[in-house]
Write a protein that holds these residues in place. Structure first.
Motif, mmCIF file in Angstrom:
data_model
loop_
_atom_site.group_PDB
_atom_site.id
_atom_site.type_symbol
_atom_site.label_atom_id
_atom_site.label_comp_id
_atom_site.label_asym_id
_atom_site.label_seq_id
_atom_site.Cartn_x
_atom_site.Cartn_y
_atom_site.Cartn_z
ATOM 1 N N MET A 111 0.755 -0.640 -0.175
ATOM 2 C CA MET A 111 0.472 -0.215 -0.020
ATOM 3 C C MET A 111 0.926 1.530 0.464
ATOM 4 O O MET A 111 2.058 1.544 0.443
ATOM 5 C CB MET A 111 -0.894 0.460 1.178
ATOM 6 N N SER A 112 0.215 2.766 -0.647
ATOM 7 C CA SER A 112 1.336 3.440 -0.816
ATOM 8 C C SER A 112 1.140 4.444 1.054
ATOM 9 O O SER A 112 0.164 3.834 1.529
ATOM 10 C CB SER A 112 0.095 4.846 -1.277
ATOM 11 N N THR A 113 1.804 5.143 1.058
ATOM 12 C CA THR A 113 2.630 5.999 2.164
ATOM 13 C C THR A 113 1.479 6.917 2.065
ATOM 14 O O THR A 113 2.245 8.196 2.260
ATOM 15 C CB THR A 113 4.267 6.139 2.177
ATOM 16 N N PHE A 114 0.631 6.963 0.627
ATOM 17 C CA PHE A 114 -0.022 8.309 0.350
ATOM 18 C C PHE A 114 -0.504 9.024 1.935
ATOM 19 O O PHE A 114 -1.383 8.825 2.895
ATOM 20 C CB PHE A 114 -0.892 8.215 -0.372
ATOM 21 N N GLN A 131 0.415 1.123 -10.690
ATOM 22 C CA GLN A 131 0.682 0.655 -9.691
ATOM 23 C C GLN A 131 0.244 1.967 -8.683
ATOM 24 O O GLN A 131 -0.556 1.452 -7.477
ATOM 25 C CB GLN A 131 1.910 -0.373 -9.394
ATOM 26 N N MET A 132 0.806 2.543 -8.559
ATOM 27 C CA MET A 132 1.057 3.515 -8.134
ATOM 28 C C MET A 132 -0.282 4.379 -7.153
ATOM 29 O O MET A 132 -0.728 4.750 -6.946
ATOM 30 C CB MET A 132 2.451 4.993 -8.474
ATOM 31 N N ALA A 133 -1.015 5.136 -8.641
ATOM 32 C CA ALA A 133 -2.084 5.220 -8.696
ATOM 33 C C ALA A 133 -2.917 4.355 -8.011
ATOM 34 O O ALA A 133 -4.050 4.981 -7.704
ATOM 35 C CB ALA A 133 -2.936 5.232 -10.083
ATOM 36 N N LEU A 134 -3.302 3.483 -8.432
ATOM 37 C CA LEU A 134 -3.944 1.645 -7.497
ATOM 38 C C LEU A 134 -3.357 2.510 -6.168
ATOM 39 O O LEU A 134 -4.197 2.364 -5.366
ATOM 40 C CB LEU A 134 -4.106 0.618 -7.988
ATOM 41 N N ASP A 135 -2.051 3.108 -6.028
ATOM 42 C CA ASP A 135 -2.019 2.475 -3.774
ATOM 43 C C ASP A 135 -2.794 3.896 -3.068
ATOM 44 O O ASP A 135 -3.685 3.535 -2.149
ATOM 45 C CB ASP A 135 -0.239 2.539 -4.143
ATOM 46 N N HIS A 136 -2.503 5.096 -4.336
ATOM 47 C CA HIS A 136 -2.558 6.305 -3.705
ATOM 48 C C HIS A 136 -5.058 5.753 -4.068
ATOM 49 O O HIS A 136 -5.360 6.804 -2.550
ATOM 50 C CB HIS A 136 -2.709 7.527 -4.803
ATOM 51 N N ALA A 137 -5.214 5.195 -4.652
ATOM 52 C CA ALA A 137 -6.700 5.500 -4.349
ATOM 53 C C ALA A 137 -7.307 4.368 -3.632
ATOM 54 O O ALA A 137 -8.420 4.559 -2.614
ATOM 55 C CB ALA A 137 -7.381 4.471 -6.020
ATOM 56 N N ALA A 138 -6.784 3.360 -3.125
ATOM 57 C CA ALA A 138 -6.998 2.710 -1.962
ATOM 58 C C ALA A 138 -6.898 2.871 -1.217
ATOM 59 O O ALA A 138 -8.015 2.894 0.276
ATOM 60 C CB ALA A 138 -5.902 1.414 -2.025
ATOM 61 N N VAL A 139 -5.599 4.366 -0.834
ATOM 62 C CA VAL A 139 -5.587 4.929 0.878
ATOM 63 C C VAL A 139 -6.991 6.012 0.262
ATOM 64 O O VAL A 139 -7.135 5.648 2.176
ATOM 65 C CB VAL A 139 -4.194 5.806 0.676
ATOM 66 N N VAL A 140 -7.283 6.420 -0.276
ATOM 67 C CA VAL A 140 -8.774 7.725 -0.089
ATOM 68 C C VAL A 140 -9.831 6.430 -0.273
ATOM 69 O O VAL A 140 -10.000 6.736 1.070
ATOM 70 C CB VAL A 140 -8.953 8.164 -1.461
ATOM 71 N N ALA A 141 -9.994 5.503 -0.776
ATOM 72 C CA ALA A 141 -10.697 4.443 -0.299
ATOM 73 C C ALA A 141 -11.006 4.193 0.951
ATOM 74 O O ALA A 141 -12.357 3.835 1.924
ATOM 75 C CB ALA A 141 -10.964 3.341 -1.927
ATOM 76 N N ALA A 142 -9.535 3.872 1.640
ATOM 77 C CA ALA A 142 -9.905 3.139 2.749
ATOM 78 C C ALA A 142 -10.492 4.366 3.835
ATOM 79 O O ALA A 142 -11.272 3.775 4.955
ATOM 80 C CB ALA A 142 -8.602 2.124 3.567
ATOM 81 N N ARG A 143 -9.875 5.514 3.794
ATOM 82 C CA ARG A 143 -10.275 6.545 4.875
ATOM 83 C C ARG A 143 -11.972 6.612 4.105
ATOM 84 O O ARG A 143 -12.365 7.206 5.469
ATOM 85 C CB ARG A 143 -9.532 7.455 4.412
ATOM 86 N N SER A 144 -12.183 6.512 3.320
ATOM 87 C CA SER A 144 -13.759 7.129 2.440
ATOM 88 C C SER A 144 -14.314 5.843 3.622
ATOM 89 O O SER A 144 -15.836 6.197 2.948
ATOM 90 C CB SER A 144 -13.788 7.930 1.408
ATOM 91 N N GLY A 145 -14.234 5.027 3.388
ATOM 92 C CA GLY A 145 -15.121 3.775 2.809
ATOM 93 C C GLY A 145 -15.554 3.668 1.131
ATOM 94 O O GLY A 145 -16.766 2.792 1.776
ATOM 95 N N PRO A 159 -3.390 -7.814 -3.355
ATOM 96 C CA PRO A 159 -4.108 -8.391 -2.171
ATOM 97 C C PRO A 159 -3.954 -7.186 -0.967
ATOM 98 O O PRO A 159 -5.340 -7.226 -0.263
ATOM 99 C CB PRO A 159 -3.450 -9.997 -1.944
ATOM 100 N N ALA A 160 -2.646 -6.279 -0.538
ATOM 101 C CA ALA A 160 -3.075 -5.534 0.031
ATOM 102 C C ALA A 160 -4.016 -4.799 0.129
ATOM 103 O O ALA A 160 -4.492 -3.744 1.142
ATOM 104 C CB ALA A 160 -1.989 -4.438 0.155
ATOM 105 N N VAL A 161 -4.129 -4.017 -1.309
ATOM 106 C CA VAL A 161 -5.553 -3.539 -1.269
ATOM 107 C C VAL A 161 -6.790 -3.531 -1.012
ATOM 108 O O VAL A 161 -7.719 -3.133 -0.071
ATOM 109 C CB VAL A 161 -5.915 -2.582 -3.359
ATOM 110 N N ARG A 162 -7.610 -5.064 -1.451
ATOM 111 C CA ARG A 162 -8.456 -5.857 -1.256
ATOM 112 C C ARG A 162 -8.492 -6.064 -0.062
ATOM 113 O O ARG A 162 -9.630 -5.294 0.526
ATOM 114 C CB ARG A 162 -8.367 -7.034 -1.518
ATOM 115 N N SER A 163 -7.572 -5.864 1.067
ATOM 116 C CA SER A 163 -7.116 -6.292 2.568
ATOM 117 C C SER A 163 -7.926 -4.463 3.272
ATOM 118 O O SER A 163 -8.637 -4.439 4.370
ATOM 119 C CB SER A 163 -6.340 -6.642 2.994
#
Length: 286
Positions: A1-4, A173-187, A217-221
């Motif tokens: 996952m990104s450190t964004f 992959q970098m963009a997906l990591d950023h998107a995953a961070v925002v998704a995780a924070r926003s639900g 898989p880290a994104v899915r988690s």
């Protein structure tokens, strides 16, 4: 996952309805990450060479009065369009807009720039240029743009769905990591889309399974993920998917381009920004 992570968000404004939308969107991101927003207004006014000394002095006096009025307007503008609990400050500079954005971003080490674009195209774009496009070409931090098709009343108070187009590159992959961070924070639900463009070798390939296997898989988690495969040209299919899945945010990778190349040919990122129905977070290749 990104450190964004976001501590400082820079939002240039020109007090237009479009920049008001950008400021509200900056406020939404700030609330999500606990970041502070720096509201920047920059305008350079130079005296023509033929001005007399008296005219130059009169212009300087006018600029001082304008600066005071600008500070008051900037404060009112920020108070009107930012949530009350978001820390912010207003910066006014007598400087070229692009230069001001670049040097304030560098001085603050702002991790994100949020700005509107009027979406100029064709000869007008070549003749007039675009602050947003110039910034996109020169910075190395993500830029969240509010394109010309977005309603002036838009905000990011609630993100329910994020669309992230990918092409299996390191930048994707970098963009997906950023998107995953925002998704995780926003639900939010994260829709990962891959476009199979004309001419691709399709024999025996399961495009959907390839996409599923590519997603870390880290994104899915961290968030709910939905994979989508479309066929056609990239920009057309990304915009079509945005119309169908109705995301609140699009996240994609962007390569800085030369000025000439941008004018003549554009890029997937720029064309998506111009046609997207929601804000676009461009993750810049470093």
């Amino acid at each position: 996952m990104s450190t964004f992570q976001l501590k400082h968000i820079l939002c240039p404004v020109d007090f237009s309805p479009h920049s008001a939308a950008a400021l509200r969107i900056a406020g939404g991101m700030a609330g999500m990450f606990g970041a502070a927003v720096v509201v920047l207004h920059a305008q350079r006014l130079e005296a023509p060479e033929y001005f007399t000394k008296a005219q130059v002095q009169a212009l300087k006096s006018h600029l001082r009065k304008s600066a005071r009025a600008g500070r008051e307007l900037g404060k009112k503008f920020a108070d009107q369009h930012l949530p009350a609990d978001v820390e912010h400050r207003v910066v006014l500079l007598e400087e070229d807009a692009v230069e001001a954005v670049l040097h304030v971003q560098k001085d603050l080490r702002a991790e994100l720039i949020v700005m509107g674009t009027h979406g100029r195209t064709g000869l007008a774009r070549m003749r007039l240029g675009s602050v947003t496009e110039s910034v996109l070409r020169q910075v190395r931090v993500p830029v969240l743009t509010v394109g010309p098709k977005i309603r002036p009343a838009a905000s990011l108070a609630k993100i329910r769905r994020i669309l992230c187009p990918v092409n299996y590159s390191d930048l994707a992959q970098m963009a997906l990591d950023h998107a995953a961070v925002v998704a995780a924070r926003s639900g939010a639900e994260l829709v990962v889309a891959h476009v199979v463009e004309p001419g691709a070798d399709e024999e025996g390939r399961d495009w959907h399974q390839e996409l599923c296997d590519w997603v870390d898989p880290a994104v899915r988690s961290h968030c709910t993920v939905k994979e989508v495969v479309r066929k056609g040209t990239a920009v057309e299919q990304i915009v079509a998917e945005a119309g169908e899945s109705r995301p609140d945010l699009i996240v994609l990778g962007a390569h800085p381009r030369s000025f000439l190349g941008t004018i003549l040919f554009g890029s997937t990122t720029e064309l998506v920004i111009r046609n997207a129905p929601c804000p676009v977070l461009s993750v810049i290749h470093k």
